[in-house]
Write a protein that holds these residues in place. Sequence first.
Motif, mmCIF file in Angstrom:
data_model
loop_
_atom_site.group_PDB
_atom_site.id
_atom_site.type_symbol
_atom_site.label_atom_id
_atom_site.label_comp_id
_atom_site.label_asym_id
_atom_site.label_seq_id
_atom_site.Cartn_x
_atom_site.Cartn_y
_atom_site.Cartn_z
ATOM 1 N N SER A 42 0.820 -1.213 0.000
ATOM 2 C CA SER A 42 0.000 0.000 0.000
ATOM 3 C C SER A 42 0.853 1.262 0.000
ATOM 4 C CB SER A 42 -0.931 0.008 1.216
ATOM 5 O OG SER A 42 -0.188 0.017 2.426
ATOM 6 N N SER A 43 2.090 1.158 0.508
ATOM 7 C CA SER A 43 2.986 2.316 0.515
ATOM 8 C C SER A 43 3.362 2.724 -0.908
ATOM 9 C CB SER A 43 4.252 2.012 1.313
ATOM 10 O OG SER A 43 3.942 1.700 2.646
ATOM 11 N N LEU A 44 3.435 1.751 -1.808
ATOM 12 C CA LEU A 44 3.780 2.072 -3.192
ATOM 13 C C LEU A 44 2.684 2.902 -3.841
ATOM 14 C CD1 LEU A 44 5.234 -1.343 -4.435
ATOM 15 C CD2 LEU A 44 6.399 0.524 -3.265
ATOM 16 N N TYR A 45 1.442 2.567 -3.528
ATOM 17 C CA TYR A 45 0.327 3.313 -4.115
ATOM 18 C C TYR A 45 0.272 4.748 -3.588
ATOM 19 C CZ TYR A 45 -1.528 -0.963 -6.171
ATOM 20 O OH TYR A 45 -1.701 -2.097 -6.916
ATOM 21 N N HIS A 46 0.818 4.956 -2.392
ATOM 22 C CA HIS A 46 0.868 6.318 -1.858
ATOM 23 C C HIS A 46 1.757 7.197 -2.741
ATOM 24 C CE1 HIS A 46 1.030 9.613 1.019
ATOM 25 N NE2 HIS A 46 2.343 9.593 0.929
ATOM 26 N N HIS A 47 2.861 6.619 -3.238
ATOM 27 C CA HIS A 47 3.786 7.368 -4.087
ATOM 28 C C HIS A 47 3.373 7.343 -5.549
ATOM 29 C CE1 HIS A 47 6.253 7.006 -0.475
ATOM 30 N NE2 HIS A 47 7.019 7.963 -0.969
ATOM 31 N N LEU A 48 2.827 6.208 -5.992
ATOM 32 C CA LEU A 48 2.440 6.049 -7.395
ATOM 33 C C LEU A 48 1.032 5.475 -7.439
ATOM 34 C CD1 LEU A 48 5.795 4.573 -8.779
ATOM 35 C CD2 LEU A 48 4.912 6.885 -9.140
ATOM 36 N N PRO A 49 0.023 6.324 -7.246
ATOM 37 C CA PRO A 49 -1.355 5.828 -7.161
ATOM 38 C C PRO A 49 -1.856 5.172 -8.438
ATOM 39 C CG PRO A 49 -1.289 8.245 -7.235
ATOM 40 C CD PRO A 49 0.111 7.771 -7.025
ATOM 41 N N GLY A 50 -1.165 5.394 -9.550
ATOM 42 C CA GLY A 50 -1.584 4.781 -10.806
ATOM 43 C C GLY A 50 -1.214 3.321 -10.937
ATOM 44 N N GLY A 51 -0.537 2.770 -9.938
ATOM 45 C CA GLY A 51 -0.208 1.352 -9.962
ATOM 46 C C GLY A 51 0.814 0.975 -11.015
ATOM 47 N N ARG A 52 0.626 -0.190 -11.629
ATOM 48 C CA ARG A 52 1.617 -0.746 -12.548
ATOM 49 C C ARG A 52 1.944 0.202 -13.700
ATOM 50 N NH1 ARG A 52 3.814 -5.717 -14.194
ATOM 51 N NH2 ARG A 52 4.330 -5.729 -16.413
ATOM 52 N N LEU A 53 0.917 0.789 -14.328
ATOM 53 C CA LEU A 53 1.171 1.647 -15.476
ATOM 54 C C LEU A 53 2.018 2.852 -15.079
ATOM 55 C CD1 LEU A 53 0.738 2.232 -18.447
ATOM 56 C CD2 LEU A 53 -1.412 3.368 -17.854
ATOM 57 N N GLU A 54 1.743 3.435 -13.930
ATOM 58 C CA GLU A 54 2.536 4.580 -13.500
ATOM 59 C C GLU A 54 3.968 4.176 -13.174
ATOM 60 O OE1 GLU A 54 2.147 8.541 -10.661
ATOM 61 O OE2 GLU A 54 0.635 6.953 -10.527
ATOM 62 N N ILE A 55 4.147 2.967 -12.677
ATOM 63 C CA ILE A 55 5.502 2.476 -12.420
ATOM 64 C C ILE A 55 6.268 2.341 -13.734
ATOM 65 C CG2 ILE A 55 6.852 0.497 -11.602
ATOM 66 C CD1 ILE A 55 4.677 0.078 -9.464
ATOM 67 N N VAL A 56 5.595 1.859 -14.777
ATOM 68 C CA VAL A 56 6.242 1.764 -16.087
ATOM 69 C C VAL A 56 6.683 3.145 -16.563
ATOM 70 C CG1 VAL A 56 5.931 1.165 -18.517
ATOM 71 C CG2 VAL A 56 5.045 -0.354 -16.738
ATOM 72 N N HIS A 57 5.827 4.142 -16.369
ATOM 73 C CA HIS A 57 6.212 5.508 -16.754
ATOM 74 C C HIS A 57 7.456 5.961 -15.987
ATOM 75 C CE1 HIS A 57 2.580 5.539 -18.940
ATOM 76 N NE2 HIS A 57 1.771 6.004 -18.014
ATOM 77 N N ARG A 58 7.498 5.665 -14.695
ATOM 78 C CA ARG A 58 8.652 6.079 -13.894
ATOM 79 C C ARG A 58 9.909 5.298 -14.289
ATOM 80 N NH1 ARG A 58 4.923 8.725 -13.006
ATOM 81 N NH2 ARG A 58 5.930 9.712 -14.782
ATOM 82 N N MET A 59 9.729 4.046 -14.734
ATOM 83 C CA MET A 59 10.874 3.264 -15.214
ATOM 84 C C MET A 59 11.487 3.933 -16.436
ATOM 85 S SD MET A 59 9.121 -0.486 -14.742
ATOM 86 C CE MET A 59 10.388 -1.500 -15.483
ATOM 87 N N ARG A 60 10.625 4.383 -17.347
ATOM 88 C CA ARG A 60 11.121 5.105 -18.525
ATOM 89 C C ARG A 60 11.914 6.338 -18.101
ATOM 90 N NH1 ARG A 60 5.820 4.626 -21.199
ATOM 91 N NH2 ARG A 60 5.923 3.106 -22.889
ATOM 92 N N GLU A 61 11.327 7.110 -17.191
ATOM 93 C CA GLU A 61 11.991 8.339 -16.758
ATOM 94 C C GLU A 61 13.329 8.041 -16.087
ATOM 95 O OE1 GLU A 61 8.459 11.578 -16.080
ATOM 96 O OE2 GLU A 61 9.090 10.377 -14.365
ATOM 97 N N GLU A 62 13.371 6.962 -15.319
ATOM 98 C CA GLU A 62 14.623 6.590 -14.645
ATOM 99 C C GLU A 62 15.712 6.259 -15.665
ATOM 100 O OE1 GLU A 62 16.949 6.044 -11.245
ATOM 101 O OE2 GLU A 62 14.875 6.770 -11.359
ATOM 102 N N LEU A 63 15.346 5.545 -16.711
ATOM 103 C CA LEU A 63 16.310 5.171 -17.738
ATOM 104 C C LEU A 63 16.752 6.372 -18.565
ATOM 105 C CD1 LEU A 63 14.710 1.834 -18.996
ATOM 106 C CD2 LEU A 63 16.850 2.061 -17.726
ATOM 107 N N TYR A 64 15.785 7.213 -18.922
ATOM 108 C CA TYR A 64 16.080 8.321 -19.829
ATOM 109 C C TYR A 64 16.637 9.556 -19.133
ATOM 110 C CZ TYR A 64 13.538 5.799 -23.513
ATOM 111 O OH TYR A 64 13.142 4.882 -24.440
ATOM 112 N N ALA A 65 16.700 9.535 -17.800
ATOM 113 C CA ALA A 65 17.180 10.713 -17.068
ATOM 114 C C ALA A 65 18.611 11.075 -17.433
ATOM 115 C CB ALA A 65 17.060 10.472 -15.562
ATOM 116 N N ARG A 66 19.363 10.113 -17.928
ATOM 117 C CA ARG A 66 20.778 10.353 -18.258
ATOM 118 C C ARG A 66 20.956 11.032 -19.617
ATOM 119 N NH1 ARG A 66 22.356 4.474 -17.484
ATOM 120 N NH2 ARG A 66 20.417 4.566 -16.304
#
Length: 207
Positions: A42-66
């Motif tokens: 439940s703590s993950l949803y507090h940070h990323l309420p969109g669940g799996r799809l929002e995590i995928v978006h953040r994964m992209r951002e993490e990779l492309y931040a460089r």
Amino acid sequence: MPRPSQNILSTSAIARAALALVEEKGDFTIPGIARALKVNPSSLYHHLPGGRLEIVHRMREELYARIDVSALRDVTRSPEVRLRTWMRDVRAALATAPGVVIILVSAPVQDALTLVIYEVLFEILRDIGIPVDRRMAFAAMIDAVVLGSAVDAGSPVPLWRADPDENPELYALAPQDDDSRASAGFALAIDVTVAAVLAAAVTPTAG
């Protein structure tokens, strides 16, 4: 019990945990991320309420931040150089976690950073002189080359386990099947792709 000095969770930490799970197991789950981070799901949803799809978006951002977007938009550099740099930079970012590519391409792109990176690609194609009605096709071609090469970066070395009698051509090339195979193939793919893009360019009409 004293409280932790700082919150161990962040969207970046969640994205990194998801990327690590994909590389280890081929996919991620929210309970799996929670276990890796030693928190309640439940703590993950507090940070990323969109669940799996929002995590995928953040994964992209993490990779492309460089990726240095400002360098890709530097009009003092030729569009050809910017295109080559775009391809190398995106491939390098994805090659750090090649197993994640299939997950990324299965989700729509709506995070701000990835949209900017692809906006830059269309700016480059515009500046090269690709007609508007052909830019999407060329972008898809470039994407296929970059994404495919990023996946190839995760291939085992050597890749081909050829039999000298059954696969004589492959076997004869075994000495070239080393750590440089994927990078050499991508360098060639950049040359061929850029040549195709430049060949399709039209000279803007003076207005």
